[in-house]
Design a protein around this motif. Sequence first.
Motif, PDB file in Angstrom:
ATOM      1  N   ASP A 178       5.104  -4.456  33.195  1.00 60.26           N
ATOM      2  CA  ASP A 178       5.178  -3.846  31.859  1.00 60.26           C
ATOM      3  C   ASP A 178       6.555  -4.061  31.236  1.00 60.26           C
ATOM      4  O   ASP A 178       6.668  -4.325  30.033  1.00 60.26           O
ATOM      5  CB  ASP A 178       4.878  -2.352  31.937  1.00 60.26           C
ATOM      6  N   ALA A 179       7.602  -3.927  32.054  1.00 60.28           N
ATOM      7  CA  ALA A 179       8.961  -4.153  31.550  1.00 60.28           C
ATOM      8  C   ALA A 179       9.148  -5.607  31.136  1.00 60.28           C
ATOM      9  O   ALA A 179       9.872  -5.904  30.181  1.00 60.28           O
ATOM     10  CB  ALA A 179       9.991  -3.755  32.605  1.00 60.28           C
ATOM     11  N   CYS A 180       8.487  -6.511  31.839  1.00 57.72           N
ATOM     12  CA  CYS A 180       8.584  -7.931  31.505  1.00 57.72           C
ATOM     13  C   CYS A 180       7.863  -8.226  30.191  1.00 57.72           C
ATOM     14  O   CYS A 180       8.350  -9.006  29.368  1.00 57.72           O
ATOM     15  CB  CYS A 180       8.006  -8.783  32.619  1.00 57.72           C
ATOM     16  N   LYS A 181       6.702  -7.630  29.997  1.00 63.53           N
ATOM     17  CA  LYS A 181       5.985  -7.829  28.736  1.00 63.53           C
ATOM     18  C   LYS A 181       6.818  -7.331  27.564  1.00 63.53           C
ATOM     19  O   LYS A 181       6.832  -7.940  26.477  1.00 63.53           O
ATOM     20  CB  LYS A 181       4.643  -7.109  28.750  1.00 63.53           C
ATOM     21  N   ALA A 182       7.530  -6.236  27.763  1.00 63.17           N
ATOM     22  CA  ALA A 182       8.357  -5.687  26.691  1.00 63.17           C
ATOM     23  C   ALA A 182       9.440  -6.659  26.245  1.00 63.17           C
ATOM     24  O   ALA A 182       9.922  -6.593  25.105  1.00 63.17           O
ATOM     25  CB  ALA A 182       8.993  -4.368  27.143  1.00 63.17           C
ATOM     26  N   MET A 183       9.803  -7.599  27.116  1.00 66.40           N
ATOM     27  CA  MET A 183      10.837  -8.570  26.770  1.00 66.40           C
ATOM     28  C   MET A 183      10.362  -9.562  25.711  1.00 66.40           C
ATOM     29  O   MET A 183      11.174 -10.290  25.132  1.00 66.40           O
ATOM     30  CB  MET A 183      11.291  -9.312  28.032  1.00 66.40           C
ATOM     31  N   GLU A 184       9.063  -9.603  25.438  1.00 63.65           N
ATOM     32  CA  GLU A 184       8.550 -10.484  24.390  1.00 63.65           C
ATOM     33  C   GLU A 184       9.052 -10.058  23.012  1.00 63.65           C
ATOM     34  O   GLU A 184       9.269 -10.901  22.129  1.00 63.65           O
ATOM     35  CB  GLU A 184       7.021 -10.482  24.416  1.00 63.65           C
ATOM     36  N   THR A 185       9.261  -8.787  22.827  1.00 64.52           N
ATOM     37  CA  THR A 185       9.753  -8.278  21.544  1.00 64.52           C
ATOM     38  C   THR A 185      11.155  -7.684  21.642  1.00 64.52           C
ATOM     39  O   THR A 185      11.861  -7.593  20.638  1.00 64.52           O
ATOM     40  CB  THR A 185       8.799  -7.204  20.984  1.00 64.52           C
ATOM     41  N   THR A 186      11.536  -7.275  22.843  1.00 62.16           N
ATOM     42  CA  THR A 186      12.860  -6.689  23.057  1.00 62.16           C
ATOM     43  C   THR A 186      13.522  -7.383  24.241  1.00 62.16           C
ATOM     44  O   THR A 186      13.526  -6.866  25.359  1.00 62.16           O
ATOM     45  CB  THR A 186      12.765  -5.174  23.332  1.00 62.16           C
ATOM     46  N   PRO A 244      14.923 -14.598  19.178  1.00 66.91           N
ATOM     47  CA  PRO A 244      14.553 -13.226  18.837  1.00 66.91           C
ATOM     48  C   PRO A 244      15.779 -12.339  18.898  1.00 66.91           C
ATOM     49  O   PRO A 244      16.691 -12.576  19.660  1.00 66.91           O
ATOM     50  CB  PRO A 244      13.528 -12.852  19.920  1.00 66.91           C
ATOM     51  N   GLU A 245      15.811 -11.358  18.095  1.00 62.05           N
ATOM     52  CA  GLU A 245      16.949 -10.461  18.016  1.00 62.05           C
ATOM     53  C   GLU A 245      16.897  -9.490  19.175  1.00 62.05           C
ATOM     54  O   GLU A 245      16.007  -8.663  19.261  1.00 62.05           O
ATOM     55  CB  GLU A 245      16.884  -9.712  16.700  1.00 62.05           C
ATOM     56  N   PRO A 246      17.822  -9.610  20.150  1.00 62.96           N
ATOM     57  CA  PRO A 246      17.766  -8.677  21.276  1.00 62.96           C
ATOM     58  C   PRO A 246      18.310  -7.319  20.881  1.00 62.96           C
ATOM     59  O   PRO A 246      19.285  -7.222  20.141  1.00 62.96           O
ATOM     60  CB  PRO A 246      18.666  -9.336  22.331  1.00 62.96           C
ATOM     61  N   SER A 247      17.656  -6.295  21.355  1.00 64.93           N
ATOM     62  CA  SER A 247      18.232  -4.965  21.211  1.00 64.93           C
ATOM     63  C   SER A 247      18.655  -4.524  22.590  1.00 64.93           C
ATOM     64  O   SER A 247      17.966  -4.790  23.562  1.00 64.93           O
ATOM     65  CB  SER A 247      17.205  -3.989  20.634  1.00 64.93           C
ATOM     66  N   THR A 248      19.815  -3.914  22.682  1.00 71.40           N
ATOM     67  CA  THR A 248      20.338  -3.564  23.993  1.00 71.40           C
ATOM     68  C   THR A 248      19.497  -2.478  24.611  1.00 71.40           C
ATOM     69  O   THR A 248      19.464  -1.356  24.124  1.00 71.40           O
ATOM     70  CB  THR A 248      21.785  -3.078  23.875  1.00 71.40           C
ATOM     71  N   PRO A 249      18.774  -2.812  25.684  1.00 74.98           N
ATOM     72  CA  PRO A 249      17.949  -1.785  26.309  1.00 74.98           C
ATOM     73  C   PRO A 249      18.817  -0.851  27.126  1.00 74.98           C
ATOM     74  O   PRO A 249      19.860  -1.246  27.615  1.00 74.98           O
ATOM     75  CB  PRO A 249      17.018  -2.600  27.215  1.00 74.98           C
ATOM     76  N   GLY A 250      18.376   0.367  27.264  1.00 73.20           N
ATOM     77  CA  GLY A 250      19.065   1.256  28.184  1.00 73.20           C
ATOM     78  C   GLY A 250      18.898   0.710  29.582  1.00 73.20           C
ATOM     79  O   GLY A 250      17.788   0.489  30.033  1.00 73.20           O
ATOM     80  N   THR A 251      20.002   0.398  30.262  1.00 76.82           N
ATOM     81  CA  THR A 251      19.873  -0.144  31.604  1.00 76.82           C
ATOM     82  C   THR A 251      19.238   0.887  32.504  1.00 76.82           C
ATOM     83  O   THR A 251      19.482   2.077  32.384  1.00 76.82           O
ATOM     84  CB  THR A 251      21.246  -0.552  32.151  1.00 76.82           C
ATOM     85  N   SER A 252      18.428   0.397  33.422  1.00 75.92           N
ATOM     86  CA  SER A 252      17.680   1.313  34.276  1.00 75.92           C
ATOM     87  C   SER A 252      18.628   2.172  35.082  1.00 75.92           C
ATOM     88  O   SER A 252      19.690   1.739  35.505  1.00 75.92           O
ATOM     89  CB  SER A 252      16.775   0.508  35.219  1.00 75.92           C
ATOM     90  N   SER A 253      18.239   3.366  35.317  1.00 72.13           N
ATOM     91  CA  SER A 253      19.083   4.261  36.097  1.00 72.13           C
ATOM     92  C   SER A 253      19.091   3.814  37.542  1.00 72.13           C
ATOM     93  O   SER A 253      18.262   3.061  37.988  1.00 72.13           O
ATOM     94  CB  SER A 253      18.556   5.688  35.999  1.00 72.13           C
TER      95      SER A 253
END
Length: 526
Positions: free
Chosen positions: A307-315, A67-76
Motif C-alpha cells: 500500500d505504501a508503494c502504491k502511494a508513491m504513484e502520486t506521492t 511528479p511533484e514529491p511531497s515530503t512524507p512523514g518518515t515512518s516511526s
Amino acid sequence: MKRQLFAAAAVGCILFSACGSSKSSSPTTTKATSATTDTSSSSTGAADTSSPATSTADTSGSDATAPEPSTPGTSSGTELSIPTDTMAPPSSMVANTADATIDFGAGKVAQPYDEFLQASLADIQDYWRETYPQVYGAPFQELSGGIWASYPGRAGQIPSGCSGDPSEQYPAVGNAFYCGNGDYIAYDDAGLVPQLVNEFGNAAVGVVFAHEFGHAIQARAGDFPASTPTVYLEQQADCFAGSWTAHVARGESASLTFGDQEVKAGLSAMVAVKDTSLGADVTQGDAHGSAFDRVGAFENGFKGGADACKAMETTPLPLIDLPFTTEDEYNSGGNLPYADIVSDVVTDLGRFWTSITDMGTFTAPTVTAFDHDGPFPSCDGFKDTDFQFNAVYCPASNTVFYDDGYAQALYSNYGDFAVGYIISNAWSDAVQVQLGSGLAGEQRALINDCLTGVWTSDIIPPADGTADPQRLYISPGDLDEAVETALLSDAGIGNGQVGSAFERIDYFRAGVIGGTAECSKRIDQG
C-alpha cells in the motif's frame, strides 16, 4: 564533501529497471486489459559489487516532467521482529501450476542458487496473487511470457521484445530486466546473478527478482504516465521488493525464511545497483537512484507494505539531488584530503550544535585519534574492544575518540563522508549527554544516527546556489557513503546495543528528511 568545502562516493545502473542494454526507448505503461500491451523494458544493469559498490546512470535525453514529491512523514521507529536464523527452501516443493517458471535452456550450467531462485519466484508470485487484488482492486494477471536464464550461447532463444545491443555476447548480459513487450523477465545467469550471490548471498537475488516483478506489477496497474522519469518507476519497484522481503521476514512464506542477514542482503543489493554517475540530475535519462534513495524506497515497502508503494504513484519519496558546483569538486570526486576531514567536520559540528537554541550552552567535545592497534583510550565503562573500528564518546572527559586506522580505511574504500558519519555519531552522543537524554543501548545509538542525519541535512548545499563560502557542504555521493558505512556496522535487529543496518539507515534517513522534529518523535516513542 566540499569546503566552500566535503566529498563523494559513487553509483551505477545494475539490477533493476529500464537500464543497460535491454531497454526500450522509454519504460512506458498504459492502462490495458492485458499486461502484454505494455512495451516497456525494466532492467537491472551489471552490478559493481566491489567495496564500495557504486553505479552509473545515463542521464541523457529525457525532458519528462517529474511528479511533484511531497515530503512524507518518515515512518516511526517501529521495533522490528525478524528471526535471526534462516531456513533453506525445501528440496521438493508443490508447485502452483499457474507459476511462471524459469526456462533454463539446454546449455545452462547448473548453479547452486537455482533451487532458491525457483522458490523465491514461486513465493513472489504467490505474494502478488494475494496482494495485488487487495492493493489494486483487480485480479492478478499471471506473467505470460515466462522467465528466461541467459548466458553465452543462448542468443536467439530469448524473447526479443526488448532486444538490446546486437554486439553483446548474449541477451541481458550484466543485467536483469522485465520486458512489457512480451511480459517476460530475463536475467544474466553467467555474470550478474552469480556475482551477487557470491557477494551477498542467495537472498540478494530474491530481492532482485522481487524488484523486476515490481515492474510487471506496474505494467498491470498502468498507473504511471508514459512521461514518468525512470527513477520514480525504479523507486516503486525497490519499494515492492521491500514489501515482499518483509512478507518473508514475517514468516508468511511457505518456502522461505529470512532473518536479519537476509534483510541486510536486500539493502546491500540496493547499494550494489545505485547510480554511479555522480552529480547527474536524478530525474533525467535512465537514472535509477542513489543508494540513499534506493534503500529508502526498499525500507518504505518493508515497513509500509505494498500500500505504501502504491502511494508513491502520486506521492513519491523525496529525492536528494546533489550536483557538483565547481570543477575542483568534480575532479576530486567531492573528497577532501584525509588530513583535512576531521578538523573540518569537527568545526562544522561545533557551528551547527552551538546554533541550536534548545541546546542552551553547549560545550563541544575534544576529538582525538588513537592507533588501530592501540594503546586504546581509557574511559569508564568501556573495554579496549569497544574502541577498535569505532568512534566513541567518553562523557567523563567530554572527548570523542576515533580509530584512525579504521577512519583511513573508510576514506579509502568509500570516501570522506564515511569518516564524517562516524565522527558525527559519536559527537551526537555528546549532544544527548548535554541534553540530559535518558536513552540507553540500541535506542540511544539509533538516535545518534538520527541526529547525524539532522546535521547532514543542514550541510546540503542550497539549491539556489547561495552557499556560504566559509561553510562545509556535502557533495554528490556523500549520503551513499553514510549508508555504506552503516551497512558495515550491522549489530543485528534487537541486539539491544547498536541496532541493525536496516534500523541505522532508517534513523539516519529520518534525520536527513524529517529533521529534529522526527528525531524528537522517535525519542518520545522510546
